[in-house]
Design a protein around this motif. Structure first.
Motif, PDB file in Angstrom:
ATOM      1  N   PHE A  74       1.061  -1.302   0.106  1.00  0.00           N
ATOM      2  CA  PHE A  74      -0.023   0.097  -0.052  1.00  0.00           C
ATOM      3  C   PHE A  74       0.838   1.095  -0.017  1.00  0.00           C
ATOM      4  O   PHE A  74       1.827   1.165   0.753  1.00  0.00           O
ATOM      5  CB  PHE A  74      -0.825  -0.023   1.176  1.00  0.00           C
ATOM      6  CG  PHE A  74      -1.819  -0.873   1.331  1.00  0.00           C
ATOM      7  CD1 PHE A  74      -2.958  -0.840   0.589  1.00  0.00           C
ATOM      8  CD2 PHE A  74      -1.820  -2.080   2.337  1.00  0.00           C
ATOM      9  CE1 PHE A  74      -3.983  -1.766   0.688  1.00  0.00           C
ATOM     10  CE2 PHE A  74      -2.799  -2.871   2.279  1.00  0.00           C
ATOM     11  CZ  PHE A  74      -4.067  -2.764   1.487  1.00  0.00           C
ATOM     12  N   ARG A  75       0.405   2.225  -0.826  1.00  0.00           N
ATOM     13  CA  ARG A  75       1.391   3.496  -0.735  1.00  0.00           C
ATOM     14  C   ARG A  75       0.506   4.617  -1.290  1.00  0.00           C
ATOM     15  O   ARG A  75      -0.553   4.558  -2.046  1.00  0.00           O
ATOM     16  CB  ARG A  75       2.681   3.400  -1.595  1.00  0.00           C
ATOM     17  CG  ARG A  75       2.322   3.114  -3.008  1.00  0.00           C
ATOM     18  CD  ARG A  75       3.818   3.095  -3.770  1.00  0.00           C
ATOM     19  NE  ARG A  75       4.866   3.871  -3.237  1.00  0.00           N
ATOM     20  CZ  ARG A  75       5.024   5.050  -4.036  1.00  0.00           C
ATOM     21  NH1 ARG A  75       4.532   5.251  -5.289  1.00  0.00           N
ATOM     22  NH2 ARG A  75       5.806   5.981  -3.495  1.00  0.00           N
ATOM     23  N   LEU A  76       0.650   5.839  -0.860  1.00  0.00           N
ATOM     24  CA  LEU A  76      -0.226   6.885  -1.253  1.00  0.00           C
ATOM     25  C   LEU A  76       0.593   7.591  -2.438  1.00  0.00           C
ATOM     26  O   LEU A  76       1.843   7.396  -2.546  1.00  0.00           O
ATOM     27  CB  LEU A  76      -0.013   8.125  -0.231  1.00  0.00           C
ATOM     28  CG  LEU A  76      -1.224   7.801   1.048  1.00  0.00           C
ATOM     29  CD1 LEU A  76      -1.076   8.744   2.040  1.00  0.00           C
ATOM     30  CD2 LEU A  76      -2.602   7.633   0.690  1.00  0.00           C
ATOM     31  N   SER A  77      -0.161   7.939  -3.322  1.00  0.00           N
ATOM     32  CA  SER A  77       0.334   8.901  -4.559  1.00  0.00           C
ATOM     33  C   SER A  77      -0.488  10.108  -4.394  1.00  0.00           C
ATOM     34  O   SER A  77      -1.598  10.395  -4.308  1.00  0.00           O
ATOM     35  CB  SER A  77      -0.289   8.044  -5.903  1.00  0.00           C
ATOM     36  OG  SER A  77       0.180   8.739  -6.688  1.00  0.00           O
ATOM     37  N   GLY A  78       0.355  11.259  -4.917  1.00  0.00           N
ATOM     38  CA  GLY A  78       0.005  12.559  -4.705  1.00  0.00           C
ATOM     39  C   GLY A  78       0.610  13.502  -3.743  1.00  0.00           C
ATOM     40  O   GLY A  78       1.463  12.830  -3.026  1.00  0.00           O
ATOM     41  N   THR A  79       0.340  14.607  -3.896  1.00  0.00           N
ATOM     42  CA  THR A  79       1.136  15.445  -3.157  1.00  0.00           C
ATOM     43  C   THR A  79       0.659  15.939  -1.609  1.00  0.00           C
ATOM     44  O   THR A  79       1.224  16.585  -1.024  1.00  0.00           O
ATOM     45  CB  THR A  79       1.377  16.940  -3.626  1.00  0.00           C
ATOM     46  OG1 THR A  79       0.334  17.524  -4.181  1.00  0.00           O
ATOM     47  CG2 THR A  79       2.174  16.429  -5.076  1.00  0.00           C
ATOM     48  N   GLY A  80      -0.555  15.699  -1.367  1.00  0.00           N
ATOM     49  CA  GLY A  80      -1.167  16.152  -0.165  1.00  0.00           C
ATOM     50  C   GLY A  80      -2.336  14.944   0.387  1.00  0.00           C
ATOM     51  O   GLY A  80      -2.170  13.923  -0.288  1.00  0.00           O
ATOM     52  N   SER A  81      -2.667  15.217   1.478  1.00  0.00           N
ATOM     53  CA  SER A  81      -3.688  14.207   2.038  1.00  0.00           C
ATOM     54  C   SER A  81      -5.037  14.250   1.654  1.00  0.00           C
ATOM     55  O   SER A  81      -5.824  13.324   1.624  1.00  0.00           O
ATOM     56  CB  SER A  81      -3.443  14.293   3.533  1.00  0.00           C
ATOM     57  OG  SER A  81      -4.161  15.579   3.870  1.00  0.00           O
ATOM     58  N   VAL A  82      -5.215  15.607   1.053  1.00  0.00           N
ATOM     59  CA  VAL A  82      -6.685  15.638   0.545  1.00  0.00           C
ATOM     60  C   VAL A  82      -6.770  15.102  -1.369  1.00  0.00           C
ATOM     61  O   VAL A  82      -5.879  15.781  -1.686  1.00  0.00           O
ATOM     62  CB  VAL A  82      -7.161  17.165   0.432  1.00  0.00           C
ATOM     63  CG1 VAL A  82      -8.633  17.314  -0.186  1.00  0.00           C
ATOM     64  CG2 VAL A  82      -7.502  17.406   2.096  1.00  0.00           C
ATOM     65  N   GLY A  83      -7.278  14.234  -1.603  1.00  0.00           N
ATOM     66  CA  GLY A  83      -7.235  13.733  -3.148  1.00  0.00           C
ATOM     67  C   GLY A  83      -6.502  12.854  -3.121  1.00  0.00           C
ATOM     68  O   GLY A  83      -5.813  12.625  -4.453  1.00  0.00           O
ATOM     69  N   ALA A  84      -5.426  12.603  -2.359  1.00  0.00           N
ATOM     70  CA  ALA A  84      -4.615  11.675  -2.572  1.00  0.00           C
ATOM     71  C   ALA A  84      -5.007  10.092  -3.127  1.00  0.00           C
ATOM     72  O   ALA A  84      -6.279   9.723  -2.580  1.00  0.00           O
ATOM     73  CB  ALA A  84      -3.721  11.359  -1.261  1.00  0.00           C
ATOM     74  N   THR A  85      -4.448   9.326  -3.817  1.00  0.00           N
ATOM     75  CA  THR A  85      -4.747   8.156  -4.162  1.00  0.00           C
ATOM     76  C   THR A  85      -4.213   6.966  -3.379  1.00  0.00           C
ATOM     77  O   THR A  85      -2.915   7.133  -3.122  1.00  0.00           O
ATOM     78  CB  THR A  85      -4.298   7.788  -5.719  1.00  0.00           C
ATOM     79  OG1 THR A  85      -4.964   8.920  -6.582  1.00  0.00           O
ATOM     80  CG2 THR A  85      -4.699   6.627  -6.224  1.00  0.00           C
ATOM     81  N   ILE A  86      -4.781   5.833  -3.006  1.00  0.00           N
ATOM     82  CA  ILE A  86      -4.205   4.986  -2.363  1.00  0.00           C
ATOM     83  C   ILE A  86      -3.885   3.864  -3.390  1.00  0.00           C
ATOM     84  O   ILE A  86      -4.833   3.422  -3.957  1.00  0.00           O
ATOM     85  CB  ILE A  86      -5.238   4.347  -1.273  1.00  0.00           C
ATOM     86  CG1 ILE A  86      -5.583   5.450  -0.170  1.00  0.00           C
ATOM     87  CG2 ILE A  86      -4.554   3.034  -0.601  1.00  0.00           C
ATOM     88  CD1 ILE A  86      -6.562   5.017   0.943  1.00  0.00           C
ATOM     89  N   ARG A  87      -2.633   3.597  -3.554  1.00  0.00           N
ATOM     90  CA  ARG A  87      -2.290   2.364  -4.546  1.00  0.00           C
ATOM     91  C   ARG A  87      -2.097   1.398  -3.748  1.00  0.00           C
ATOM     92  O   ARG A  87      -1.541   1.128  -2.661  1.00  0.00           O
ATOM     93  CB  ARG A  87      -0.917   2.846  -5.264  1.00  0.00           C
ATOM     94  CG  ARG A  87      -1.368   4.159  -5.979  1.00  0.00           C
ATOM     95  CD  ARG A  87      -0.001   4.283  -7.056  1.00  0.00           C
ATOM     96  NE  ARG A  87      -0.165   5.555  -7.598  1.00  0.00           N
ATOM     97  CZ  ARG A  87      -0.735   5.639  -8.972  1.00  0.00           C
ATOM     98  NH1 ARG A  87      -1.403   4.536  -9.397  1.00  0.00           N
ATOM     99  NH2 ARG A  87      -1.109   6.788  -9.600  1.00  0.00           N
TER     100      ARG A  87
END
Length: 115
Positions: free
Chosen positions: A55-68
């Motif tokens: 599991f990893r987060l994709s995106g620059t912030g916590s709002v609207g980030a994508t969980i991969r």
């Protein structure tokens, strides 16, 4: 950060979604060109059947980030190699969803993108 299924003190193996957790860790990325280390890049889980989950987060912030969510499973039985990805990974997906509690945390019952 790294440990077996029983945690720091040992104990019973953790069974999730029909699989048994072997070990887990939080991983860092090491840039091969300059050696820079970026911590907290995601969580990895290995199961006793050889399956692996990341599991990893994709995106620059916590709002609207994508969980991969990345899933791997080695299939050595030729008959099993003809299954669709969904069929072959069904047990690994079940373990991932149970372990992460993804639906309760995100409100999504299905992914928005599958690649």
């Amino acid at each position: 950060k790294e440990g077996g299924a029983g945690g720091a003190g040992g104990g019973d193996a953790l069974a999730v979604g029909g699989l048994t957790l072997d070990r887990a860790d939080e991983f860092a990325y090491v840039d091969p060109t300059n050696g820079d280390v970026t911590e907290q890049q995601g969580l990895r889980f290995w199961f006793t059947d050889g399956s692996r989950l990341v599991f990893r987060l994709s995106g620059t912030g916590s709002v609207g980030a994508t969980i991969r969510m990345y899933l791997e499973r080695l299939e050595t039985d030729v008959a099993g190699q003809t299954l669709s990805n969904a069929e072959a990974l069904a047990t690994t997906v079940a373990a991932a969803l149970e372990l992460s509690n993804m639906e309760a945390l995100t409100g999504r019952a299905e992914p928005s993108v599958i690649t």
